[in-house]
Design a protein around this motif. Structure first.
Motif, PDB file in Angstrom:
ATOM      1  N   GLY A   1       1.002  -1.333  -0.042  1.00 16.27           N
ATOM      2  CA  GLY A   1      -0.055   0.003   0.060  1.00 16.27           C
ATOM      3  C   GLY A   1       1.030   1.223   0.036  1.00 16.27           C
ATOM      4  N   MET A   2       0.575   2.189  -0.598  1.00 14.64           N
ATOM      5  CA  MET A   2       1.083   3.473  -0.733  1.00 14.64           C
ATOM      6  C   MET A   2       0.204   4.598  -0.541  1.00 14.64           C
ATOM      7  N   SER A   3       0.628   5.899   0.007  1.00 16.45           N
ATOM      8  CA  SER A   3      -0.279   6.943   0.232  1.00 16.45           C
ATOM      9  C   SER A   3       0.508   8.243  -0.497  1.00 16.45           C
ATOM     10  N   PHE A   4      -0.492   8.969  -1.198  1.00 15.69           N
ATOM     11  CA  PHE A   4       0.178  10.056  -2.007  1.00 15.69           C
ATOM     12  C   PHE A   4      -0.533  11.275  -1.474  1.00 15.69           C
ATOM     13  N   ASP A   5      -0.302  12.613  -1.971  1.00 16.93           N
ATOM     14  CA  ASP A   5      -1.005  13.780  -1.693  1.00 16.93           C
ATOM     15  C   ASP A   5      -2.273  13.599  -2.419  1.00 16.93           C
TER      16      ASP A   5
ATOM     17  N   GLY B   1      -3.983  10.810  -3.201  1.00 16.97           N
ATOM     18  CA  GLY B   1      -4.933   9.511  -2.583  1.00 16.97           C
ATOM     19  C   GLY B   1      -4.114   8.553  -2.017  1.00 16.97           C
ATOM     20  N   ALA B   2      -4.590   7.188  -2.245  1.00 18.84           N
ATOM     21  CA  ALA B   2      -3.844   6.098  -1.719  1.00 18.84           C
ATOM     22  C   ALA B   2      -4.043   4.725  -2.726  1.00 18.84           C
ATOM     23  N   MET B   3      -3.171   3.763  -2.731  1.00 16.01           N
ATOM     24  CA  MET B   3      -3.277   2.531  -3.495  1.00 16.01           C
ATOM     25  C   MET B   3      -2.891   1.493  -2.551  1.00 16.01           C
ATOM     26  N   ARG B   4      -4.066   0.494  -2.829  1.00 18.16           N
ATOM     27  CA  ARG B   4      -3.410  -0.796  -1.994  1.00 18.16           C
ATOM     28  C   ARG B   4      -3.642  -1.978  -3.014  1.00 18.16           C
ATOM     29  N   LEU B   5      -2.605  -3.235  -2.706  1.00 17.79           N
ATOM     30  CA  LEU B   5      -2.649  -4.372  -3.434  1.00 17.79           C
ATOM     31  C   LEU B   5      -3.009  -5.558  -2.511  1.00 17.79           C
ATOM     32  N   HIS B   6      -3.853  -6.336  -2.874  1.00 18.65           N
ATOM     33  CA  HIS B   6      -4.186  -7.614  -2.349  1.00 18.65           C
ATOM     34  C   HIS B   6      -4.016  -8.629  -3.395  1.00 18.65           C
ATOM     35  N   ARG B   7      -3.521  -9.804  -2.804  1.00 19.00           N
ATOM     36  CA  ARG B   7      -3.326 -11.081  -3.766  1.00 19.00           C
ATOM     37  C   ARG B   7      -3.615 -12.261  -3.003  1.00 19.00           C
ATOM     38  N   ASN B   8      -4.003 -13.302  -4.040  1.00 18.60           N
ATOM     39  CA  ASN B   8      -4.147 -14.612  -3.667  1.00 18.60           C
ATOM     40  C   ASN B   8      -3.281 -15.528  -4.726  1.00 18.60           C
ATOM     41  N   GLU B   9      -2.054 -15.777  -4.065  1.00 15.23           N
ATOM     42  CA  GLU B   9      -1.028 -16.454  -4.866  1.00 15.23           C
ATOM     43  C   GLU B   9      -1.240 -17.671  -5.416  1.00 15.23           C
ATOM     44  N   ASP B  10      -2.236 -18.485  -4.724  1.00 17.14           N
ATOM     45  CA  ASP B  10      -2.627 -19.874  -5.391  1.00 17.14           C
ATOM     46  C   ASP B  10      -3.195 -19.617  -6.774  1.00 17.14           C
TER      47      ASP B  10
ATOM     48  N   LYS C   1      -3.109 -16.604  -8.615  1.00 18.35           N
ATOM     49  CA  LYS C   1      -2.524 -15.484  -9.244  1.00 18.35           C
ATOM     50  C   LYS C   1      -3.469 -14.568  -9.520  1.00 18.35           C
ATOM     51  N   LEU C   2      -4.385 -14.139  -8.381  1.00 13.40           N
ATOM     52  CA  LEU C   2      -5.154 -13.057  -8.622  1.00 13.40           C
ATOM     53  C   LEU C   2      -4.844 -11.890  -7.897  1.00 13.40           C
ATOM     54  N   GLN C   3      -4.983 -10.671  -8.383  1.00 11.53           N
ATOM     55  CA  GLN C   3      -4.496  -9.133  -7.811  1.00 11.53           C
ATOM     56  C   GLN C   3      -5.717  -8.544  -7.605  1.00 11.53           C
ATOM     57  N   LYS C   4      -6.079  -7.877  -6.622  1.00 14.02           N
ATOM     58  CA  LYS C   4      -6.976  -6.813  -6.422  1.00 14.02           C
ATOM     59  C   LYS C   4      -6.355  -5.479  -6.253  1.00 14.02           C
ATOM     60  N   GLU C   5      -6.598  -4.405  -7.011  1.00 17.06           N
ATOM     61  CA  GLU C   5      -6.108  -3.122  -6.722  1.00 17.06           C
ATOM     62  C   GLU C   5      -7.158  -2.067  -6.454  1.00 17.06           C
ATOM     63  N   THR C   6      -6.924  -1.445  -5.578  1.00 19.05           N
ATOM     64  CA  THR C   6      -7.709  -0.293  -5.008  1.00 19.05           C
ATOM     65  C   THR C   6      -7.143   1.007  -4.943  1.00 19.05           C
ATOM     66  N   VAL C   7      -7.719   1.792  -5.728  1.00 18.72           N
ATOM     67  CA  VAL C   7      -7.158   3.256  -5.898  1.00 18.72           C
ATOM     68  C   VAL C   7      -8.217   4.177  -5.246  1.00 18.72           C
ATOM     69  N   THR C   8      -8.054   5.052  -4.142  1.00 17.52           N
ATOM     70  CA  THR C   8      -8.800   6.057  -3.630  1.00 17.52           C
ATOM     71  C   THR C   8      -8.424   7.274  -3.611  1.00 17.52           C
ATOM     72  N   LYS C   9      -9.075   8.237  -4.095  1.00 16.19           N
ATOM     73  CA  LYS C   9      -8.442   9.530  -4.156  1.00 16.19           C
ATOM     74  C   LYS C   9      -9.085  10.406  -3.055  1.00 16.19           C
ATOM     75  N   ARG C  10      -8.205  11.501  -2.707  1.00  9.19           N
ATOM     76  CA  ARG C  10      -8.765  12.310  -1.654  1.00  9.19           C
ATOM     77  C   ARG C  10      -9.700  13.375  -2.195  1.00  9.19           C
ATOM     78  N   LYS C  11     -10.581  13.670  -1.318  1.00 10.77           N
ATOM     79  CA  LYS C  11     -11.705  14.734  -1.943  1.00 10.77           C
ATOM     80  C   LYS C  11     -10.937  16.004  -2.312  1.00 10.77           C
ATOM     81  N   LYS C  12      -9.871  16.211  -1.486  1.00 11.66           N
ATOM     82  CA  LYS C  12      -9.129  17.419  -1.882  1.00 11.66           C
ATOM     83  C   LYS C  12      -7.662  17.118  -1.994  1.00 11.66           C
TER      84      LYS C  12
END
Length: 93
Positions: free
Chosen positions: A20-24, A26-35, A37-48
């Protein structure tokens, strides 16, 4: 070897927090299931931008399967792609 899963089983697969990373902006998070090979990426922007107290906008969620160039917007779409892979059905573009 990948195994056939029902949609319910697929939806209940555990996803491990990977990064996961946070920026000015917004933020980005990665989740995986290695069995499977599935990846879920969530990108959330800040309101301001640049204001950590402004709150968050609605997150954008994308799914990816290793070895597949497509980006999937819903869990149903990535499930169909997974089952195509399990059943050996070739993708057509």
């Amino acid at each position: 070897m990948l195994k056939e899963l029902t949609f319910e089983e697929f939806c209940n697969l555990p996803l491990q927090y990977y990064q996961g990373m946070s920026f000015d902006w917004g933020a980005m998070r990665l989740h995986r299931n290695e069995d499977i090979k599935l990846q879920k990426e969530t990108v959330t922007k800040r309101k301001k931008k640049d204001c950590i107290y402004s709150g968050w906008k609605t997150p954008k969620i994308s799914y990816f399967l290793d070895g597949d160039e497509r980006e999937f917007k819903t869990v149903a779409d990535v499930y169909v792609a997974y089952m195509e892979k399990v059943c050996g059905i070739e993708q057509t573009t």
